[in-house]
Scaffold this motif. Structure first.
Motif, PDB file in Angstrom:
ATOM      1  N   UNK A 133      37.704  34.540  59.990  1.00  0.00           N
ATOM      2  CA  UNK A 133      37.111  35.473  60.753  1.00  0.00           C
ATOM      3  C   UNK A 133      36.640  36.970  59.204  1.00  0.00           C
ATOM      4  N   UNK A 134      35.651  37.729  58.943  1.00  0.00           N
ATOM      5  CA  UNK A 134      35.716  37.848  57.652  1.00  0.00           C
ATOM      6  C   UNK A 134      36.549  38.772  57.601  1.00  0.00           C
ATOM      7  N   UNK A 135      37.136  39.165  58.295  1.00  0.00           N
ATOM      8  CA  UNK A 135      38.470  40.502  58.433  1.00  0.00           C
ATOM      9  C   UNK A 135      39.758  39.282  57.602  1.00  0.00           C
ATOM     10  N   UNK A 136      39.763  38.687  57.815  1.00  0.00           N
ATOM     11  CA  UNK A 136      40.917  37.800  57.764  1.00  0.00           C
ATOM     12  C   UNK A 136      40.761  36.674  56.061  1.00  0.00           C
ATOM     13  N   UNK A 137      39.572  37.159  56.009  1.00  0.00           N
ATOM     14  CA  UNK A 137      38.993  36.653  54.259  1.00  0.00           C
ATOM     15  C   UNK A 137      38.611  37.546  53.751  1.00  0.00           C
ATOM     16  N   UNK A 138      39.733  38.428  53.171  1.00  0.00           N
ATOM     17  CA  UNK A 138      39.739  39.178  52.312  1.00  0.00           C
ATOM     18  C   UNK A 138      41.234  38.344  51.137  1.00  0.00           C
ATOM     19  N   UNK A 139      41.348  38.317  50.429  1.00  0.00           N
ATOM     20  CA  UNK A 139      42.091  38.959  49.589  1.00  0.00           C
ATOM     21  C   UNK A 139      42.445  39.504  47.948  1.00  0.00           C
ATOM     22  N   UNK A 140      43.791  39.439  47.692  1.00  0.00           N
ATOM     23  CA  UNK A 140      44.414  40.187  46.167  1.00  0.00           C
ATOM     24  C   UNK A 140      44.752  38.938  45.655  1.00  0.00           C
ATOM     25  N   UNK A 141      44.274  39.109  44.588  1.00  0.00           N
ATOM     26  CA  UNK A 141      45.061  38.635  43.266  1.00  0.00           C
ATOM     27  C   UNK A 141      46.200  39.103  42.607  1.00  0.00           C
ATOM     28  N   UNK A 142      47.301  38.358  43.039  1.00  0.00           N
ATOM     29  CA  UNK A 142      48.676  39.422  42.143  1.00  0.00           C
ATOM     30  C   UNK A 142      48.786  38.489  41.350  1.00  0.00           C
ATOM     31  N   UNK A 143      48.454  37.833  40.768  1.00  0.00           N
ATOM     32  CA  UNK A 143      48.647  37.548  39.264  1.00  0.00           C
ATOM     33  C   UNK A 143      47.487  37.955  38.644  1.00  0.00           C
ATOM     34  N   UNK A 144      46.732  38.221  38.466  1.00  0.00           N
ATOM     35  CA  UNK A 144      45.620  39.531  37.846  1.00  0.00           C
ATOM     36  C   UNK A 144      46.383  40.783  36.948  1.00  0.00           C
ATOM     37  N   UNK A 145      46.512  40.871  36.351  1.00  0.00           N
ATOM     38  CA  UNK A 145      46.446  42.402  36.069  1.00  0.00           C
ATOM     39  C   UNK A 145      45.380  43.363  35.876  1.00  0.00           C
ATOM     40  N   UNK A 146      45.068  45.090  35.964  1.00  0.00           N
ATOM     41  CA  UNK A 146      45.489  44.621  37.162  1.00  0.00           C
ATOM     42  C   UNK A 146      45.074  44.116  38.501  1.00  0.00           C
ATOM     43  N   UNK A 147      46.079  43.910  39.830  1.00  0.00           N
ATOM     44  CA  UNK A 147      45.636  43.015  40.930  1.00  0.00           C
ATOM     45  C   UNK A 147      43.889  43.542  41.209  1.00  0.00           C
ATOM     46  N   UNK A 148      43.636  41.796  41.692  1.00  0.00           N
ATOM     47  CA  UNK A 148      42.322  42.448  42.001  1.00  0.00           C
ATOM     48  C   UNK A 148      41.681  42.007  43.366  1.00  0.00           C
ATOM     49  N   UNK A 149      40.924  42.732  43.990  1.00  0.00           N
ATOM     50  CA  UNK A 149      40.321  42.696  45.268  1.00  0.00           C
ATOM     51  C   UNK A 149      39.509  41.434  45.808  1.00  0.00           C
ATOM     52  N   UNK A 150      39.205  39.853  46.311  1.00  0.00           N
ATOM     53  CA  UNK A 150      38.639  39.296  46.866  1.00  0.00           C
ATOM     54  C   UNK A 150      37.497  39.700  47.533  1.00  0.00           C
ATOM     55  N   UNK A 151      36.325  39.818  47.892  1.00  0.00           N
ATOM     56  CA  UNK A 151      36.361  40.020  49.398  1.00  0.00           C
ATOM     57  C   UNK A 151      34.619  39.356  49.745  1.00  0.00           C
ATOM     58  N   UNK A 152      34.110  37.889  49.667  1.00  0.00           N
ATOM     59  CA  UNK A 152      32.852  37.575  48.775  1.00  0.00           C
ATOM     60  C   UNK A 152      32.201  37.952  50.610  1.00  0.00           C
TER      61      UNK A 152
END
Length: 478
Positions: A133-152
């Protein structure tokens, strides 16, 4: 009108701030970055963080292949397991926290089982589109500085509106894994979300594909649904879409039976109300046995429905039939024996109170009520009280007063007797000694007789118990 890029970045930064990343997750991300890999916090971990819900386990996804994941974890994790490595998942524990790290996936499904032909991917976007489901298809990249939110796939917007939708088409998603349909009902219960119309349409058309799923997996999802904050909503989705016909057919079958009060409600609706009222009486958190018993207590009514000569509808012995149906269904769903036994016993006993009427039960009847309920007595109290759904306030108040009277009788008897541990006045060894008989079935029969006498007459003196035993022996052992 397109949203300006700077506003998009501001929104993403705000989301990242909401996802509090603990030191353990950042420590792990730093190790992946040092090894030249990307690491993302993903799925339910991100969803629950944005909802402010506690999340005890952390789920990550990465571009690293399983062997590379193991190399990164070496020397950092206190324990590592690779039972899911064929599917790209490696688990680990550090400082008491469990983490699961899965390589990006780009699976194909055969449309027969729910087991994918595993294929690893190289893109977080491609990985997220295969999630449920889309609510479970979000991610936060922790190896990016600053962290990056991914929500396609618009998971954040769906979260804000409480909408349950799929990243891919529902037909593709549910064909890949039919269990996702049942999981939709579970999220409706747990999170109070509303499924998108296209999701409901697809489930309704594809509900029979749940037959591809093992009963064990179905039971896990059903249990989570029943234990959720809004189980009625989840059950209603299952019934309305036809899923319940494949999983718990006794529940939709109750829609066919008008209750004995001839009010404008069916047994199905009544059972949902009883479920909600039972939940209101929970004192120590969600109670699976009580909730299942509340939902299923009247499943015997369709098979026992009779129209009497006066035009009224009766359901004689529906508690007996219902207990058998419950036992069969819960066994088929692979519930533990203790759950099966306890739910079936509550269903069997839920009508016993109505014989109490105006309080004319003897002490013997009260003892039997307590003894038959055993450790389920408090749950039985809650179930019986919850089973009152009449709109007639006077009748409802009278029923509650009558049950108050029964509970008071139980308390009084407990003060005089050890109700919760009723035993015959003579044990097996004493029976064998007094009758001079060896161990065997006759001892058991004598024990059962003395127990019945104890239930009927209350505690006996030593002399009375021995006289009762000898009288029984003279009739049955001569």
């Amino acid at each position: 009108m397109p949203v300006p890029d700077d506003l998009v970045r501001a929104q993403e930064n705000a989301v990242v701030e909401m996802v509090q990343v603990g030191p353990l997750a950042q420590e792990l991300a730093d190790r992946f970055a040092a090894a030249g890999h990307r690491l993302y916090l993903v799925g339910g971990s991100v969803r629950d963080a944005l909802l402010g819900r506690p999340s005890h386990d952390l789920d990550f996804t990465t571009d690293a292949r399983p062997e590379a994941i193991q190399a990164v974890l070496e020397g950092w994790a206190e324990a590592v397991w690779d039972t899911g490595i064929a599917f790209g998942t490696v688990g680990a524990v550090r400082h008491g926290s469990t983490v699961e790290i899965t390589t990006f996936r780009a699976d194909d499904y055969d449309g027969v089982s729910r087991n994918p032909v595993v294929a690893f991917g190289d893109s977080i976007v491609d990985d997220l589109v295969r999630r449920d489901f889309t609510v479970n298809a979000m991610a936060v990249e922790l190896t990016a500085a600053p962290h990056r939110f991914v929500d396609p796939h618009g998971g954040l917007a769906a979260l804000a509106t409480g909408t349950l939708d799929t990243p891919a088409t529902p037909q593709q998603s549910f064909s890949d894994d039919p269990l996702r349909m049942l999981r939709a009902a579970r999220f409706v219960s747990q999170l109070g979300f509303e499924p998108a119309p296209r999701v409901v349409e697809a489930i309704t058309a594809m509900a029979e594909q749940l037959d591809r799923i093992t009963r064990e997996r179905v039971q896990v999802e059903l249990t989570k649904l029943v234990m959720g904050a809004h189980p009625r909503r989840g059950i209603e989705l299952m019934v309305d879409t036809g899923m319940a016909d494949r999983v718990l057919p006794e529940v939709p079958a109750m829609r066919l039976a008008i209750d004995e009060h001839m009010q404008h409600k069916d047994v199905y609706t009544h059972s949902l109300v009883v479920l909600e009222q039972a939940i209101e009486r929970e004192t120590d958190g969600p109670d699976l046995v009580l909730r299942l018993a509340a939902l299923l207590h009247d499943v015997g009514k369709p098979d026992t429905r009779r129209k009497e000569s006066d035009g009224r509808v009766s359901f004689h012995h529906h508690e007996v039939v219902g207990a058998k149906l419950v036992r069969r269904r819960l066994r088929e769903l692979r519930y533990p024996k203790v759950v099966v036994d306890e739910v079936a016993q509550l269903v069997f006993l839920h009508l016993r109170f109505h014989g109490y009427s105006s309080g004319e039960w003897t002490d013997s009847a009260v003892r039997r009520y307590v003894t038959d309920a055993g450790p389920l007595l408090e749950r039985l109290h809650k179930l019986v009280r919850s089973d009152c759904t009449t709109r007639n306030r006077r009748r409802a108040a009278a029923l509650q007063r009558t049950y108050d009277s029964l509970e008071e009788r139980i308390v009084e008897l407990r003060e005089r007797e050890e109700l919760d541990a009723i035993r015959p006045d003579l044990d097996g060894n004493e029976i064998m000694r007094l009758l001079a008989i060896p161990p065997g079935p006759q001892v058991g029969k004598a024990y059962k007789h003395l127990l019945a006498v104890r239930m009927e007459r209350g505690p006996l003196t030593r002399e009375q118990a021995e006289a009762e035993l000898r009288a029984w022996a003279a009739e049955h052992l001569s």
